[in-house]
Design a protein around this motif. Structure first.
Motif, PDB file in Angstrom:
ATOM      1  N   MET A 220       0.832  -1.214   0.000  1.00 51.83           N
ATOM      2  CA  MET A 220       0.000   0.000   0.000  1.00 51.83           C
ATOM      3  C   MET A 220       0.865   1.262   0.000  1.00 51.83           C
ATOM      4  SD  MET A 220      -2.915  -1.086   2.752  1.00 51.83           S
ATOM      5  CE  MET A 220      -3.782  -2.643   2.613  1.00 51.83           C
ATOM      6  N   MET A 221       1.932   1.228   0.796  1.00 51.26           N
ATOM      7  CA  MET A 221       2.839   2.373   0.821  1.00 51.26           C
ATOM      8  C   MET A 221       3.472   2.590  -0.551  1.00 51.26           C
ATOM      9  SD  MET A 221       4.739   1.842   4.510  1.00 51.26           S
ATOM     10  CE  MET A 221       5.879   3.188   4.180  1.00 51.26           C
ATOM     11  N   LYS A 222       3.783   1.497  -1.226  1.00 51.96           N
ATOM     12  CA  LYS A 222       4.383   1.591  -2.557  1.00 51.96           C
ATOM     13  C   LYS A 222       3.401   2.193  -3.559  1.00 51.96           C
ATOM     14  CE  LYS A 222       6.925  -1.176  -5.947  1.00 51.96           C
ATOM     15  NZ  LYS A 222       7.401  -2.534  -6.322  1.00 51.96           N
ATOM     16  N   ARG A 223       2.099   1.894  -3.387  1.00 57.20           N
ATOM     17  CA  ARG A 223       1.090   2.436  -4.295  1.00 57.20           C
ATOM     18  C   ARG A 223       1.002   3.959  -4.207  1.00 57.20           C
ATOM     19  NH1 ARG A 223      -2.938  -1.213  -5.995  1.00 57.20           N
ATOM     20  NH2 ARG A 223      -3.853   0.557  -7.102  1.00 57.20           N
ATOM     21  N   THR A 224       1.307   4.513  -3.037  1.00 62.67           N
ATOM     22  CA  THR A 224       1.233   5.974  -2.855  1.00 62.67           C
ATOM     23  C   THR A 224       2.596   6.650  -2.995  1.00 62.67           C
ATOM     24  OG1 THR A 224       1.506   5.771  -0.437  1.00 62.67           O
ATOM     25  CG2 THR A 224      -0.742   5.736  -1.306  1.00 62.67           C
ATOM     26  N   GLU A 225       3.618   5.860  -3.276  1.00 63.40           N
ATOM     27  CA  GLU A 225       4.985   6.395  -3.320  1.00 63.40           C
ATOM     28  C   GLU A 225       5.163   7.427  -4.428  1.00 63.40           C
ATOM     29  OE1 GLU A 225       8.456   3.695  -4.118  1.00 63.40           O
ATOM     30  OE2 GLU A 225       8.601   3.817  -1.933  1.00 63.40           O
ATOM     31  N   LYS A 226       4.679   7.119  -5.625  1.00 62.23           N
ATOM     32  CA  LYS A 226       4.864   8.023  -6.761  1.00 62.23           C
ATOM     33  C   LYS A 226       4.189   9.360  -6.512  1.00 62.23           C
ATOM     34  CE  LYS A 226       5.244   4.362 -10.249  1.00 62.23           C
ATOM     35  NZ  LYS A 226       4.598   3.735 -11.420  1.00 62.23           N
ATOM     36  N   THR A 227       2.950   9.324  -6.060  1.00 60.91           N
ATOM     37  CA  THR A 227       2.228  10.580  -5.850  1.00 60.91           C
ATOM     38  C   THR A 227       2.840  11.390  -4.713  1.00 60.91           C
ATOM     39  OG1 THR A 227       0.606   9.335  -4.510  1.00 60.91           O
ATOM     40  CG2 THR A 227       0.029   9.798  -6.801  1.00 60.91           C
ATOM     41  N   ARG A 228       3.358  10.702  -3.676  1.00 59.33           N
ATOM     42  CA  ARG A 228       4.016  11.434  -2.584  1.00 59.33           C
ATOM     43  C   ARG A 228       5.279  12.127  -3.080  1.00 59.33           C
ATOM     44  NH1 ARG A 228       6.002   8.177   0.953  1.00 59.33           N
ATOM     45  NH2 ARG A 228       5.222   6.172   0.254  1.00 59.33           N
ATOM     46  N   ILE A 229       6.024  11.460  -3.953  1.00 57.67           N
ATOM     47  CA  ILE A 229       7.241  12.065  -4.505  1.00 57.67           C
ATOM     48  C   ILE A 229       6.891  13.268  -5.385  1.00 57.67           C
ATOM     49  CG2 ILE A 229       9.157  11.680  -6.102  1.00 57.67           C
ATOM     50  CD1 ILE A 229       9.302   8.805  -5.054  1.00 57.67           C
ATOM     51  N   ILE A 230       5.868  13.104  -6.236  1.00 58.31           N
ATOM     52  CA  ILE A 230       5.472  14.207  -7.121  1.00 58.31           C
ATOM     53  C   ILE A 230       4.979  15.400  -6.308  1.00 58.31           C
ATOM     54  CG2 ILE A 230       3.838  14.914  -8.912  1.00 58.31           C
ATOM     55  CD1 ILE A 230       3.931  12.059  -9.986  1.00 58.31           C
ATOM     56  N   THR A 231       4.257  15.127  -5.216  1.00 57.71           N
ATOM     57  CA  THR A 231       3.768  16.212  -4.363  1.00 57.71           C
ATOM     58  C   THR A 231       4.906  17.069  -3.833  1.00 57.71           C
ATOM     59  OG1 THR A 231       1.865  14.866  -3.686  1.00 57.71           O
ATOM     60  CG2 THR A 231       2.425  16.736  -2.295  1.00 57.71           C
TER      61      THR A 231
ATOM     62  N   CYS B 210      -3.933  15.328  -3.753  1.00 60.88           N
ATOM     63  CA  CYS B 210      -5.307  14.815  -3.609  1.00 60.88           C
ATOM     64  C   CYS B 210      -5.340  13.293  -3.706  1.00 60.88           C
ATOM     65  CB  CYS B 210      -6.207  15.426  -4.679  1.00 60.88           C
ATOM     66  SG  CYS B 210      -6.489  17.196  -4.500  1.00 60.88           S
ATOM     67  N   LEU B 211      -4.623  12.723  -4.682  1.00 61.00           N
ATOM     68  CA  LEU B 211      -4.594  11.271  -4.851  1.00 61.00           C
ATOM     69  C   LEU B 211      -3.988  10.594  -3.624  1.00 61.00           C
ATOM     70  CD1 LEU B 211      -3.462  10.875  -8.591  1.00 61.00           C
ATOM     71  CD2 LEU B 211      -5.770  11.068  -7.665  1.00 61.00           C
ATOM     72  N   THR B 212      -2.904  11.174  -3.101  1.00 59.78           N
ATOM     73  CA  THR B 212      -2.242  10.591  -1.937  1.00 59.78           C
ATOM     74  C   THR B 212      -3.137  10.631  -0.717  1.00 59.78           C
ATOM     75  OG1 THR B 212      -0.087  11.312  -2.784  1.00 59.78           O
ATOM     76  CG2 THR B 212      -0.196  10.715  -0.459  1.00 59.78           C
ATOM     77  N   THR B 213      -3.798  11.758  -0.498  1.00 59.93           N
ATOM     78  CA  THR B 213      -4.654  11.920   0.688  1.00 59.93           C
ATOM     79  C   THR B 213      -5.807  10.927   0.684  1.00 59.93           C
ATOM     80  OG1 THR B 213      -4.120  14.280   0.772  1.00 59.93           O
ATOM     81  CG2 THR B 213      -6.060  13.549   1.988  1.00 59.93           C
ATOM     82  N   ILE B 214      -6.468  10.793  -0.458  1.00 61.04           N
ATOM     83  CA  ILE B 214      -7.616   9.883  -0.543  1.00 61.04           C
ATOM     84  C   ILE B 214      -7.162   8.432  -0.439  1.00 61.04           C
ATOM     85  CG2 ILE B 214      -9.509   9.081  -2.008  1.00 61.04           C
ATOM     86  CD1 ILE B 214      -9.617  11.924  -3.181  1.00 61.04           C
ATOM     87  N   ARG B 215      -6.076   8.094  -1.119  1.00 59.57           N
ATOM     88  CA  ARG B 215      -5.577   6.711  -1.058  1.00 59.57           C
ATOM     89  C   ARG B 215      -5.120   6.348   0.352  1.00 59.57           C
ATOM     90  NH1 ARG B 215      -3.017   6.205  -6.703  1.00 59.57           N
ATOM     91  NH2 ARG B 215      -4.312   4.620  -7.686  1.00 59.57           N
ATOM     92  N   ASN B 216      -4.520   7.286   1.060  1.00 63.83           N
ATOM     93  CA  ASN B 216      -4.117   7.018   2.442  1.00 63.83           C
ATOM     94  C   ASN B 216      -5.320   6.640   3.293  1.00 63.83           C
ATOM     95  OD1 ASN B 216      -1.375   7.418   2.111  1.00 63.83           O
ATOM     96  ND2 ASN B 216      -1.434   9.571   2.704  1.00 63.83           N
ATOM     97  N   ARG B 217      -6.428   7.348   3.079  1.00 67.69           N
ATOM     98  CA  ARG B 217      -7.651   7.012   3.831  1.00 67.69           C
ATOM     99  C   ARG B 217      -8.153   5.637   3.425  1.00 67.69           C
ATOM    100  NH1 ARG B 217     -12.752   7.509   2.212  1.00 67.69           N
ATOM    101  NH2 ARG B 217     -12.228   9.006   0.573  1.00 67.69           N
ATOM    102  N   TRP B 218      -8.168   5.323   2.154  1.00 66.46           N
ATOM    103  CA  TRP B 218      -8.602   3.995   1.700  1.00 66.46           C
ATOM    104  C   TRP B 218      -7.766   2.896   2.341  1.00 66.46           C
ATOM    105  CZ3 TRP B 218      -8.931   4.731  -4.360  1.00 66.46           C
ATOM    106  CH2 TRP B 218     -10.070   5.486  -4.663  1.00 66.46           C
ATOM    107  N   TYR B 219      -6.459   3.047   2.249  1.00 64.61           N
ATOM    108  CA  TYR B 219      -5.566   1.983   2.695  1.00 64.61           C
ATOM    109  C   TYR B 219      -5.527   1.885   4.220  1.00 64.61           C
ATOM    110  CZ  TYR B 219      -4.092   1.897  -2.183  1.00 64.61           C
ATOM    111  OH  TYR B 219      -4.075   1.796  -3.549  1.00 64.61           O
ATOM    112  N   TRP B 220      -5.775   2.988   4.897  1.00 71.39           N
ATOM    113  CA  TRP B 220      -5.876   2.923   6.353  1.00 71.39           C
ATOM    114  C   TRP B 220      -7.078   2.068   6.753  1.00 71.39           C
ATOM    115  CZ3 TRP B 220      -2.785   3.794  10.242  1.00 71.39           C
ATOM    116  CH2 TRP B 220      -3.312   3.911  11.532  1.00 71.39           C
TER     117      TRP B 220
END
Length: 222
Positions: A130-141, A194-204
């Motif tokens: 799950m962390m890997k799924r949000t890695e790209k968007t966190r880096i771009i942010t 936005c993608l990172t924030t929403i995905r973090n809630r999903w994966y939590w």
């Protein structure tokens, strides 16, 4: 006087090298920003696809975990309990999100083999996934605004030189580049945030559901 002249020449040389180096970064920065725009739009498309496929039946989750809890507390043989628990987990997977469903199926295989304790390791692996799924968007942010700022500051040098020389065209061209790179950097960062924030809630939520299943599997007969 000779020492002052030498220091002056050295300072001019360093300033010139710095100026040339910073200007040489402009086109790579612009190219990377364009690539980040493309990548952020692709990631937004993946996000929409994941959203359309995402479903979570809370009632089924409660029902099946209750069954698991009762089953693990029963006096049946370990082999029988493990086989039935694996069946419950596979039924549970059909009504949950992709991550929880995949976890339930993998957990079912381990439980069926009698290795119930390995389920926690499986959950940890999915957390990393799950962390890997949000890695790209966190880096771009983080990187997007940095590159946007670089694209803003680098053209200001040539713009100021054009201003002092009375070259209005060069001044205007560099200012347009400066403003455009700022906008692009903020654009990609905004989408990724936005993608990172929403995905973090999903994966939590997914991790909470996995822990709930693990707790049910860990129940013992008193």
């Amino acid at each position: 006087m000779a020492e002052i002249a030498l220091l002056s020449d050295f300072g001019s040389t360093v300033s010139y090298i710095t100026y040339i180096f910073s200007n040489s970064l402009l086109y790579p920065v612009m190219i990377i920003l364009i690539l980040l725009v493309i990548l952020s739009l692709i990631l937004a498309g993946e996000f929409i696809t994941e959203y359309t496929r995402r479903r979570r039946d809370h009632a089924v989750l409660e029902k099946e975990t209750h069954r698991l809890s009762k089953l693990m507390k029963s006096s049946a043989s370990e082999e029988s309990k493990n086989k039935e628990a694996a069946s419950v987990l596979r039924e549970l997977a059909d009504s949950q999100t992709q991550m929880v469903a995949a976890f339930a199926k993998d957990a079912a295989s381990s439980v069926e083999e009698g290795d119930v304790n390995h389920v926690e390791k499986i959950a940890d692996d999915y957390e990393v996934r799950m962390m890997k799924r949000t890695e790209k968007t966190r880096i771009i942010t983080t990187v997007g605004p940095m590159l946007g700022l670089m694209g803003t500051l680098i053209p200001l040098g040539p713009a100021l030189i054009g201003l002092t020389d009375g070259n209005i065209d060069e001044l205007a061209t560099n200012l347009v580049i400066a403003f455009a790179t700022t906008v692009i950097g903020l654009f990609v960062a905004g989408i990724s945030f936005c993608l990172t924030t929403i995905r973090n809630r999903w994966y939590w939520q997914d991790m909470i559901d996995m822990d709930y299943i693990i707790d049910a599997l860990g129940e013992k007969k008193e």
